[in-house]
Write a protein that holds these residues in place. Structure first.
Motif, PDB file in Angstrom:
ATOM      1  N   ALA A  19       8.394  16.694   0.562  1.00  0.00           N
ATOM      2  CA  ALA A  19       7.251  17.514   0.157  1.00  0.00           C
ATOM      3  C   ALA A  19       6.360  16.700  -0.768  1.00  0.00           C
ATOM      4  N   ASN A  20       5.102  17.049  -0.800  1.00  0.00           N
ATOM      5  CA  ASN A  20       4.150  16.460  -1.724  1.00  0.00           C
ATOM      6  C   ASN A  20       3.790  17.521  -2.760  1.00  0.00           C
ATOM      7  N   ALA A  21       3.339  17.095  -3.923  1.00  0.00           N
ATOM      8  CA  ALA A  21       2.966  18.082  -4.931  1.00  0.00           C
ATOM      9  C   ALA A  21       1.619  17.793  -5.579  1.00  0.00           C
ATOM     10  N   TRP A  22       1.178  16.548  -5.525  1.00  0.00           N
ATOM     11  CA  TRP A  22       0.042  16.162  -6.365  1.00  0.00           C
ATOM     12  C   TRP A  22      -0.717  15.054  -5.641  1.00  0.00           C
ATOM     13  N   ASN A  23      -2.008  15.236  -5.446  1.00  0.00           N
ATOM     14  CA  ASN A  23      -2.773  14.259  -4.670  1.00  0.00           C
ATOM     15  C   ASN A  23      -3.633  13.355  -5.539  1.00  0.00           C
ATOM     16  N   ALA A  24      -3.066  12.872  -6.614  1.00  0.00           N
ATOM     17  CA  ALA A  24      -3.739  11.896  -7.470  1.00  0.00           C
ATOM     18  C   ALA A  24      -2.678  11.231  -8.332  1.00  0.00           C
ATOM     19  N   PRO A  25      -2.915  10.002  -8.768  1.00  0.00           N
ATOM     20  CA  PRO A  25      -2.021   9.432  -9.780  1.00  0.00           C
ATOM     21  C   PRO A  25      -2.130  10.256 -11.062  1.00  0.00           C
ATOM     22  N   GLY A 134     -12.258   6.032 -11.581  1.00  0.00           N
ATOM     23  CA  GLY A 134     -11.572   4.765 -11.381  1.00  0.00           C
ATOM     24  C   GLY A 134     -11.713   4.231  -9.971  1.00  0.00           C
ATOM     25  N   PRO A 135     -10.758   3.398  -9.532  1.00  0.00           N
ATOM     26  CA  PRO A 135     -10.884   2.716  -8.236  1.00  0.00           C
ATOM     27  C   PRO A 135     -10.877   3.681  -7.053  1.00  0.00           C
ATOM     28  N   GLU A 136     -11.596   3.319  -6.024  1.00  0.00           N
ATOM     29  CA  GLU A 136     -11.576   4.083  -4.767  1.00  0.00           C
ATOM     30  C   GLU A 136     -10.147   4.178  -4.227  1.00  0.00           C
ATOM     31  N   LEU A 137      -9.347   3.162  -4.516  1.00  0.00           N
ATOM     32  CA  LEU A 137      -7.957   3.097  -4.069  1.00  0.00           C
ATOM     33  C   LEU A 137      -7.167   4.336  -4.445  1.00  0.00           C
ATOM     34  N   PHE A 138      -7.477   4.946  -5.600  1.00  0.00           N
ATOM     35  CA  PHE A 138      -6.688   6.063  -6.102  1.00  0.00           C
ATOM     36  C   PHE A 138      -7.321   7.429  -5.838  1.00  0.00           C
ATOM     37  N   ARG A 139      -8.423   7.462  -5.083  1.00  0.00           N
ATOM     38  CA  ARG A 139      -9.092   8.753  -4.842  1.00  0.00           C
ATOM     39  C   ARG A 139      -8.278   9.626  -3.891  1.00  0.00           C
ATOM     40  N   THR A 140      -7.641   8.984  -2.904  1.00  0.00           N
ATOM     41  CA  THR A 140      -6.717   9.693  -2.006  1.00  0.00           C
ATOM     42  C   THR A 140      -5.366   9.032  -2.188  1.00  0.00           C
ATOM     43  N   TYR A 141      -4.454   9.744  -2.867  1.00  0.00           N
ATOM     44  CA  TYR A 141      -3.233   9.075  -3.290  1.00  0.00           C
ATOM     45  C   TYR A 141      -2.161  10.131  -3.592  1.00  0.00           C
ATOM     46  N   VAL A 221      -1.304   3.747  -1.040  1.00  0.00           N
ATOM     47  CA  VAL A 221      -0.082   3.424  -1.781  1.00  0.00           C
ATOM     48  C   VAL A 221       0.353   1.992  -1.451  1.00  0.00           C
ATOM     49  N   LEU A 222       0.331   1.643  -0.177  1.00  0.00           N
ATOM     50  CA  LEU A 222       0.677   0.276   0.231  1.00  0.00           C
ATOM     51  C   LEU A 222      -0.273  -0.739  -0.401  1.00  0.00           C
ATOM     52  N   ALA A 223      -1.554  -0.418  -0.419  1.00  0.00           N
ATOM     53  CA  ALA A 223      -2.545  -1.327  -0.999  1.00  0.00           C
ATOM     54  C   ALA A 223      -2.304  -1.501  -2.500  1.00  0.00           C
ATOM     55  N   TYR A 224      -1.928  -0.421  -3.176  1.00  0.00           N
ATOM     56  CA  TYR A 224      -1.610  -0.526  -4.601  1.00  0.00           C
ATOM     57  C   TYR A 224      -0.402  -1.421  -4.826  1.00  0.00           C
ATOM     58  N   LEU A 225       0.629  -1.288  -3.997  1.00  0.00           N
ATOM     59  CA  LEU A 225       1.829  -2.115  -4.158  1.00  0.00           C
ATOM     60  C   LEU A 225       1.493  -3.598  -4.012  1.00  0.00           C
ATOM     61  N   VAL A 226       0.573  -3.913  -3.109  1.00  0.00           N
ATOM     62  CA  VAL A 226       0.142  -5.304  -2.941  1.00  0.00           C
ATOM     63  C   VAL A 226      -0.701  -5.737  -4.136  1.00  0.00           C
ATOM     64  N   ALA A 227      -1.662  -4.898  -4.534  1.00  0.00           N
ATOM     65  CA  ALA A 227      -2.572  -5.248  -5.628  1.00  0.00           C
ATOM     66  C   ALA A 227      -1.841  -5.440  -6.944  1.00  0.00           C
ATOM     67  N   SER A 228      -0.745  -4.706  -7.133  1.00  0.00           N
ATOM     68  CA  SER A 228       0.016  -4.795  -8.379  1.00  0.00           C
ATOM     69  C   SER A 228       1.128  -5.838  -8.314  1.00  0.00           C
ATOM     70  N   GLY A 229       1.235  -6.545  -7.171  1.00  0.00           N
ATOM     71  CA  GLY A 229       2.213  -7.616  -7.051  1.00  0.00           C
ATOM     72  C   GLY A 229       3.616  -7.177  -6.732  1.00  0.00           C
ATOM     73  N   GLN A 230       3.795  -5.911  -6.325  1.00  0.00           N
ATOM     74  CA  GLN A 230       5.142  -5.415  -6.021  1.00  0.00           C
ATOM     75  C   GLN A 230       5.523  -5.639  -4.557  1.00  0.00           C
ATOM     76  N   PHE A 231       4.526  -5.747  -3.688  1.00  0.00           N
ATOM     77  CA  PHE A 231       4.730  -5.979  -2.265  1.00  0.00           C
ATOM     78  C   PHE A 231       3.956  -7.224  -1.865  1.00  0.00           C
ATOM     79  N   ALA A 232       4.553  -8.074  -1.058  1.00  0.00           N
ATOM     80  CA  ALA A 232       3.782  -9.126  -0.407  1.00  0.00           C
ATOM     81  C   ALA A 232       2.959  -8.487   0.704  1.00  0.00           C
TER      82      ALA A 232
END
Length: 256
Positions: A19-25, A134-141, A221-232
């Motif tokens: 389930a999801n509960a919240w559509n923003a960081p 903030g970033p467009e990246l987090f508008r749908t998240y 979410v995938l793009a954030y993981l890459v941008a933050s250095g957690q995912f190659a």
């Protein structure tokens, strides 16, 4: 978070989104009223120029509070390793105390600290991700998710179907502005927050709750993981699909 779920699956787990509960960081950044940021009226990321040289309060080194901030700093052209000072302040009352003692210039935090500092007028909002800033990246998240082992969901379909029904009812109830006072009373009792703080928080976020998200949110979410250095990037390119991360029992509810 869905990001942490993907990290766990990358280490061999098989977790699914129920389930999801919240559509923003959940995060926002507040500054000391005395800390000068001359470019606050600029569009993002120009409004972050004043972060350069700042003491930034985070829950702890290496936590998501730091990782999210690093994404913002890079957007603003600020080196997160050499041009800011990271100060661990924890969450909750420890973060409030550190901020009000002026041990940091800027703090990244979540509720109830945001509303406590705002109510006391001891902090000034710079960016609030839950408000779509903030970033467009987090508008749908998809920012807060309910996760389970795939095998557990598959072995207990009736249990999870019942959970989804209850979860949907809760989301509908707390999303109704007519229920703010009733929800705030429950929240105040459960959290120990004063009723005025609980009411402000519940009223502020009535429109943010959601049990569904679109697959652009998953891509973000995938793009954030890459941008933050957690995912190659290669790992992100070969990650699970949006549909495969969602439990089959939840497919008709979650993906919209």
């Amino acid at each position: 978070s869905l990001g942490n779920t993907l990290l766990a699956n990358g280490q061999g787990q098989d977790l699914v989104l129920v389930a999801n509960a919240w559509n923003a960081p959940l995060f926002s950044w507040l500054k000391q009223p005395s800390y000068e940021m001359a470019d606050l009226d600029q569009a993002y990321p120009g409004n972050l120029a004043g972060f350069k040289g700042a003491r930034i309060g985070v829950a702890g080194r290496g936590t998501e509070t730091e990782l999210f901030t690093r994404v913002l700093l890079k957007d603003a052209g600020i080196d997160p390793d050499t041009e800011v000072t990271w100060v661990p302040v924890g969450f909750g009352q420890t973060a409030v105390a550190a901020f009000e003692a002026e041990q940091v210039d800027i703090v990244i935090t979540m509720e109830p600290v945001q509303t406590i500092l705002d109510t006391r007028q001891t902090g000034e909002m710079v960016i609030d991700l839950t408000a779509g800033e903030g970033p467009e990246l987090f508008r749908t998240y998809p920012g807060v998710s309910r996760i389970a082992l795939r095998s557990h969901v598959e072995e207990n379909p009736d249990l999870f179907a019942a959970y989804l029904t209850a979860h949907d009812e809760v989301i509908a109830y707390i999303s109704d502005p007519a229920n703010v006072d009733a929800v705030a009373a429950i929240f105040a009792e459960a959290s120990g927050q004063p009723i005025e703080i609980a009411t402000a928080i519940v009223g502020k976020y009535t429109g943010v709750w959601a049990n569904g998200f679109d697959c652009q949110g998953y891509a973000n979410v995938l793009a954030y993981l890459v941008a933050s250095g957690q995912f190659a990037q290669e790992l992100a390119d070969n990650a699970q699909t949006c549909e495969s991360i969602v439990a089959p029992v939840s497919q008709g509810i979650i993906i919209q």
